[in-house]
Design an enzyme around this catalytic site. Structure first.
Site, PDB file in Angstrom:
ATOM      1  N   GLU A  89       2.718   0.615  -4.733  1.00  0.00           N
ATOM      2  CA  GLU A  89       3.190   1.591  -3.751  1.00  0.00           C
ATOM      3  C   GLU A  89       4.696   1.779  -3.905  1.00  0.00           C
ATOM      4  O   GLU A  89       5.472   1.006  -3.318  1.00  0.00           O
ATOM      5  CB  GLU A  89       2.898   1.104  -2.337  1.00  0.00           C
ATOM      6  CG  GLU A  89       1.431   0.911  -2.034  1.00  0.00           C
ATOM      7  CD  GLU A  89       1.158   1.040  -0.539  1.00  0.00           C
ATOM      8  OE1 GLU A  89       0.329   1.881  -0.183  1.00  0.00           O
ATOM      9  OE2 GLU A  89       1.798   0.346   0.267  1.00  0.00           O
ATOM     10  N   SER A 127       1.847   8.607  -0.239  1.00  0.00           N
ATOM     11  CA  SER A 127       1.554  10.034  -0.102  1.00  0.00           C
ATOM     12  C   SER A 127       0.360  10.481  -0.937  1.00  0.00           C
ATOM     13  O   SER A 127       0.338  11.591  -1.478  1.00  0.00           O
ATOM     14  CB  SER A 127       2.799  10.870  -0.417  1.00  0.00           C
ATOM     15  OG  SER A 127       3.850  10.550   0.471  1.00  0.00           O
ATOM     16  N   GLY A 166       4.936   7.747   2.837  1.00  0.00           N
ATOM     17  CA  GLY A 166       5.202   8.558   4.018  1.00  0.00           C
ATOM     18  C   GLY A 166       6.212   9.666   3.804  1.00  0.00           C
ATOM     19  O   GLY A 166       6.700  10.267   4.763  1.00  0.00           O
ATOM     20  N   HIS A 201       3.093  -5.569   2.256  1.00  0.00           N
ATOM     21  CA  HIS A 201       3.420  -4.141   2.311  1.00  0.00           C
ATOM     22  C   HIS A 201       4.940  -3.985   2.381  1.00  0.00           C
ATOM     23  O   HIS A 201       5.620  -4.811   2.999  1.00  0.00           O
ATOM     24  CB  HIS A 201       2.756  -3.510   3.545  1.00  0.00           C
ATOM     25  CG  HIS A 201       2.822  -2.021   3.534  1.00  0.00           C
ATOM     26  ND1 HIS A 201       3.960  -1.333   3.881  1.00  0.00           N
ATOM     27  CD2 HIS A 201       1.911  -1.085   3.176  1.00  0.00           C
ATOM     28  CE1 HIS A 201       3.730  -0.031   3.751  1.00  0.00           C
ATOM     29  NE2 HIS A 201       2.504   0.149   3.323  1.00  0.00           N
ATOM     30  N   LYS A 212      -1.644   1.546   9.894  1.00  0.00           N
ATOM     31  CA  LYS A 212      -0.314   1.095  10.358  1.00  0.00           C
ATOM     32  C   LYS A 212      -0.326   0.932  11.884  1.00  0.00           C
ATOM     33  O   LYS A 212      -1.363   0.589  12.443  1.00  0.00           O
ATOM     34  CB  LYS A 212       0.777   2.049   9.865  1.00  0.00           C
ATOM     35  CG  LYS A 212       0.681   2.264   8.353  1.00  0.00           C
ATOM     36  CD  LYS A 212       1.898   2.894   7.755  1.00  0.00           C
ATOM     37  CE  LYS A 212       1.688   3.069   6.250  1.00  0.00           C
ATOM     38  NZ  LYS A 212       2.866   3.559   5.558  1.00  0.00           N
ATOM     39  N   GLU A 255       6.764  -2.203   4.126  1.00  0.00           N
ATOM     40  CA  GLU A 255       7.300  -2.160   5.498  1.00  0.00           C
ATOM     41  C   GLU A 255       7.455  -3.575   6.056  1.00  0.00           C
ATOM     42  O   GLU A 255       8.376  -3.850   6.826  1.00  0.00           O
ATOM     43  CB  GLU A 255       6.388  -1.297   6.386  1.00  0.00           C
ATOM     44  CG  GLU A 255       6.548   0.186   6.037  1.00  0.00           C
ATOM     45  CD  GLU A 255       5.317   1.033   6.285  1.00  0.00           C
ATOM     46  OE1 GLU A 255       4.384   0.592   6.980  1.00  0.00           O
ATOM     47  OE2 GLU A 255       5.274   2.165   5.748  1.00  0.00           O
ATOM     48  N   ASN A 291      -4.884   2.496   5.601  1.00  0.00           N
ATOM     49  CA  ASN A 291      -3.931   1.667   6.345  1.00  0.00           C
ATOM     50  C   ASN A 291      -3.436   2.465   7.548  1.00  0.00           C
ATOM     51  O   ASN A 291      -2.591   3.336   7.411  1.00  0.00           O
ATOM     52  CB  ASN A 291      -2.777   1.308   5.392  1.00  0.00           C
ATOM     53  CG  ASN A 291      -1.659   0.555   6.074  1.00  0.00           C
ATOM     54  OD1 ASN A 291      -1.806   0.110   7.217  1.00  0.00           O
ATOM     55  ND2 ASN A 291      -0.539   0.404   5.378  1.00  0.00           N
TER      56      ASN A 291
HETATM   57  P1  PGA Z   1       1.286   6.966   3.037  1.00  0.00           P
HETATM   58  O1  PGA Z   1       1.331   5.366   3.186  1.00  0.00           O
HETATM   59  O2  PGA Z   1      -0.058   7.301   2.433  1.00  0.00           O
HETATM   60  O3  PGA Z   1       1.446   7.494   4.439  1.00  0.00           O
HETATM   61  O4  PGA Z   1       2.400   7.347   2.133  1.00  0.00           O
HETATM   62  C1  PGA Z   1       0.735   4.501   2.247  1.00  0.00           C
HETATM   63  C2  PGA Z   1       0.967   3.077   2.641  1.00  0.00           C
HETATM   64  O5  PGA Z   1       2.070   2.751   3.108  1.00  0.00           O
HETATM   65  O6  PGA Z   1       0.072   2.217   2.503  1.00  0.00           O
END
Ligand code: PGA
Length: 252
Positions: A169, A215, A175, A97, A11, A99, A9
């Site tokens: 997640e 992460s 992140g 997601h 983003k 976000e 992803n």
């Molecule tokens: P990350 O994000 O691996 O940077 O923690 C995962 C995601 O939000 O899909």
């Protein structure tokens, strides 16, 4: 039988020239590995979907989008429909997601509609669920996951459910560098599979790939993917470096 899947992803990262380099280096690296037992998916921002889709035609990976409109088509300024994604060769699409839930007010009901749009176009939804730190610390995390799953995806028939992927997640792991432990992740993955089994049956539950995200990186992927109910990962930060991303994809 459920597939192993590693989806990157991106983003809202990278300008076009960097996106071009990144997808081409993913394609090149992938030629050096045997990834027959894993579906690798690259999910760039909308403007780069055609590029990724073109490169994926000769590569061993699939193209994924990060979002889709809940509407079919028409006067919805700024939206991108499932039929548009299909016309660009998109195979997978992330939905719900955290976000999008947090910054764009996406609800479980919106997510349910998006999943329907995608399935109509034969695009595989990767439906995200996950609890906040507060919800984990209060011990209510399984209830949160249950509601997200029940309201977001359990309207589907058994046949359609088997065409979906779920990504667990935990919001506190995204992140932050604080990966869930393999035991924490396995507990929730097994719980999600048990919900699917209760609602449908065990055959359906065994068909749905459940990915871990938050992460996940080249160092911890092997341990996570070795857990019984973890069928791969949804990778954010580490998917922006082709070597790390491919290493994760080869962690089964
Ligand atoms: P990350 O994000 O691996 O940077 O923690 C995962 C995601 O939000 O899909």
């Amino acid at each position: 039988m459920r597939r192993n899947i590693v989806a990157g992803n991106w983003k809202m990262n990278e300008l076009f020239p960097q996106a071009d380099d990144l997808v081409n280096s993913i394609a090149e690296e992938l030629h050096n590995y045997d990834t027959a037992d894993v579906d690798v998916v690259v999910c760039p921002p909308f403007p780069y979907l055609e590029l990724v889709s073109d490169v994926s035609e000769d590569g061993d990976f699939f193209t994924g989008a990060q979002n889709v409109s809940k509407f079919e088509n028409g006067a919805y300024t700024g939206e991108v429909s499932a039929t548009m994604l299909k016309s660009l060769g998109v195979d997978y699409c992330i939905v719900g997601h955290s976000e999008r839930r947090k910054y764009f007010g996406e609800t479980n009901q919106d997510i349910a509609q998006k999943i329907d749009r995608l399935l109509n176009e034969d695009i595989t939804p990767i439906m995200c669920v996950g609890e906040s730190l507060e919800e984990r610390e209060s011990g209510k995390y399984l209830e949160v996951i249950r509601t997200q799953i029940q309201e977001g995806i359990f309207h589907l028939s058994a046949d359609d459910m088997q065409r979906c992927v779920i990504a667990y997640e935990p919001v506190w792991a995204i992140g932050t560098g604080h990966t869930a432990s393999k035991e924490q992740a396995q507990e929730v993955h097994a719980f999600i599979r048990s919900l699917i089994c209760e609602k449908y049956n065990d055959d359906v539950a065994q068909e749905v790939s459940i990915l871990y995200g938050g992460s996940c990186n080249a160092k911890n992927a092997k341990d996570l993917f070795a857990m019984e109910d973890i069928d791969g990962g949804l990778i954010g930060g580490a998917s922006l470096k082709s070597k790390d991303f491919i290493e994760i994809a080869c962690s089964f």
